[in-house]
Enzyme design. Structure first.
Site, PDB file in Angstrom:
ATOM      1  N   CYS A   1       0.836  -1.208   0.000  1.00  0.00           N
ATOM      2  CA  CYS A   1       0.000   0.000   0.000  1.00  0.00           C
ATOM      3  C   CYS A   1       0.867   1.252   0.000  1.00  0.00           C
ATOM      4  CB  CYS A   1      -0.941  -0.017   1.208  1.00  0.00           C
ATOM      5  SG  CYS A   1      -1.965   1.449   1.304  1.00  0.00           S
TER       6      CYS A   1
ATOM      7  N   CYS B   1      -0.396   4.153   2.097  1.00  0.00           N
ATOM      8  CA  CYS B   1      -0.232   3.965   3.546  1.00  0.00           C
ATOM      9  C   CYS B   1       1.223   4.197   3.957  1.00  0.00           C
ATOM     10  CB  CYS B   1      -0.619   2.549   3.971  1.00  0.00           C
ATOM     11  SG  CYS B   1      -2.098   1.899   3.205  1.00  0.00           S
ATOM     12  N   ASP B   2       2.166   3.712   3.143  1.00  0.00           N
ATOM     13  CA  ASP B   2       3.559   3.636   3.607  1.00  0.00           C
ATOM     14  C   ASP B   2       4.550   4.486   2.811  1.00  0.00           C
ATOM     15  OD1 ASP B   2       2.715   1.783   5.518  1.00  0.00           O
ATOM     16  OD2 ASP B   2       2.927   0.116   4.116  1.00  0.00           O
TER      17      ASP B   2
END
Ligand code: FAD
Ligand code: NAP
Length: 330
Positions: A136, A139-140
């Site tokens: 992701c 997300c990261d």
């Protein structure tokens, strides 16, 4: 004390399919319960710009899903923060157990559990998951400011992730096993024009290489699919974007499946192999897998459930009427 909730329609999943089903089932006065699962809002909450949702030239995925949830609530759906851990489709009413301890008894079920990211299955991928290996980018990605990153895959997700990661990374290498991308042309065009992205064709990931203490990625070893030659590429982050598999765990032993795990529905409908159980969205669709097609199937599932319930002698269904004043325009 453990609670039992009874409903005419239990919707499992809160992506575009689930929320759309909730809007339609609410407007049919079926008072649906929607259980959101571990990812409220579904896959679109893991992305940024969505450019193909009709009516919005550009909308942030998480914002769109907040709006869909609000829409479902406004129509009268009850949205529940719970995860279904067990589902019994052997007799009606169907029974679902929630992680919260709640039991749900339902005259009909709409399955909209969507899909989850696939992994390559390498031991080194597993070892560094959460420590440099991710599925992701939104997300990261932030953790890789000024670093070199690799993305694995050649579909829409891989190309979008590679583009997004250029906001942080100094260089992004897109590693693909062929020399042709299956992503949309507009995305491929952006990718090719981005000076920070370098595609590496005909290669697959062999191993993620890194340190043990502290755990962290330092490089990847990739193999040329034709020559077998191994190359090491420095990278602090590895984003695996090789597709998604249907989230069929609750039903894989109870319903007919096709194409490697997608829930089979009767052509042109959302009816599964068990009467009263309907499936919509990425859980059943191996072909299109889009937000708009998932939403369309969510609508179909609610209409199919409404029709099914109307044919049952043991279920009382109110005559069609708009639930709230605002719905009368629809
Ligand atoms: P999902 O969105 O997968 O939602 C599944 C839901 O089921 C989740 O809420 C989850 O919590 C719930 N659930 C699962 N198991 C349980 C359980 N046991 N109990 C309760 N709930 C459960 N499509 C586009 O059209 N345009 C785009 O720009 C686009 N961008 C994308 C970007 C990325 C990074 C990804 C991964 C996908 C993208 N897609 C895009 C595809 C789109 O997100 C999917 O097609 C769509 O979200 C599928 O919707 P769905 O409702 O079937 O399921
Ligand atoms: P996808 O379209 O299935 O693509 C997966 C990619 O990973 C393919 O290029 C595939 O290679 C590669 N791959 C698969 N297994 C591999 C392995 N073991 N090793 C190496 N490479 C492997 O998946 P996706 O990109 O996640 O997209 C899923 C769905 O969501 C699609 O329908 C897509 O359109 C949709 N989506 C849409 C958008 C958008 O509209 N903007 C954005 C994201 C996702 P091959 O090409 O060789 O098969």
């Amino acid at each position: 004390m453990a609670e039992t909730r009874k409903t005419k329609v239990l919707i499992i999943g809160s992506g575009p399919a689930g929320y759309t089903a909730a809007v339609y089932a609410s407007r049919a006065m079926l008072e649906p319960l929607l259980v959101q699962g571990i990812e409220p809002g579904g896959q679109l909450t893991t992305t940024t710009e969505v450019e193909n949702w009709p009516g919005d030239t550009e909308v942030q995925g998480p914002d769109l899903m907040v709006r869909m949830e609000a829409h479902a609530k406004a129509m009268g759906a009850e949205i529940i923060g719970d995860i279904i851990t067990d589902l019994d489709l052997s007799e009606r009413p169907f029974t679902a157990k929630g992680d919260s301890g709640t039991t749900y008894e339902a005259d009909s079920v709409i399955l909209a559990t969507g899909a989850r990211a696939k992994w390559l299955g390498l031991p080194s991928e597993d070892k560094f998951k959460g420590f440099g290996v991710s599925a992701c980018a939104t997300c990261d990605g932030f953790f890789y400011r000024g670093q070199e990153i690799v993305v694995i895959g050649g579909g829409n997700t891989a190309v979008e992730e590679a583009l997004f990661l250029t906001n942080f990374a100094s260089k992004v290498t897109l590693i693909h096993r062929r020399d042709e991308l299956r992503a949309e042309k507009i995305l491929i065009d952006r990718l090719m024009k981005n000076p920070k992205i370098e595609p590496l064709w005909h290669h697959v990931l062999e191993e993620v290489v890194g340190a043990d203490n502290p755990l962290g990625v330092e490089a990847v070893r990739v193999k040329h699919v034709e020559t077998g030659e191994i190359t090491e590429i420095p990278a602090k982050g590895v984003f695996v974007a090789i597709g998604h598999a249907p989230a069929n765990e609750l039903v894989k032993d109870q319903l007919e499946l096709h194409n490697g795990g997608y829930v089979k529905v009767r052509p042109g409908s959302t009816e599964t192999s068990v009467p009263g159980v309907f499936a919509a969205g990425d859980l059943t669709d191996h072909k299109y897998r889009q937000a708009v097609t998932s939403a369309g199937m969510g609508c179909m599932a609610a209409l199919d459930a409404e029709r099914f319930l109307a044919e049952q002698d043991d279920v009382e269904v109110a005559p069609e009427a708009p639930v709230v004043q605002a719905a009368s325009a629809g």
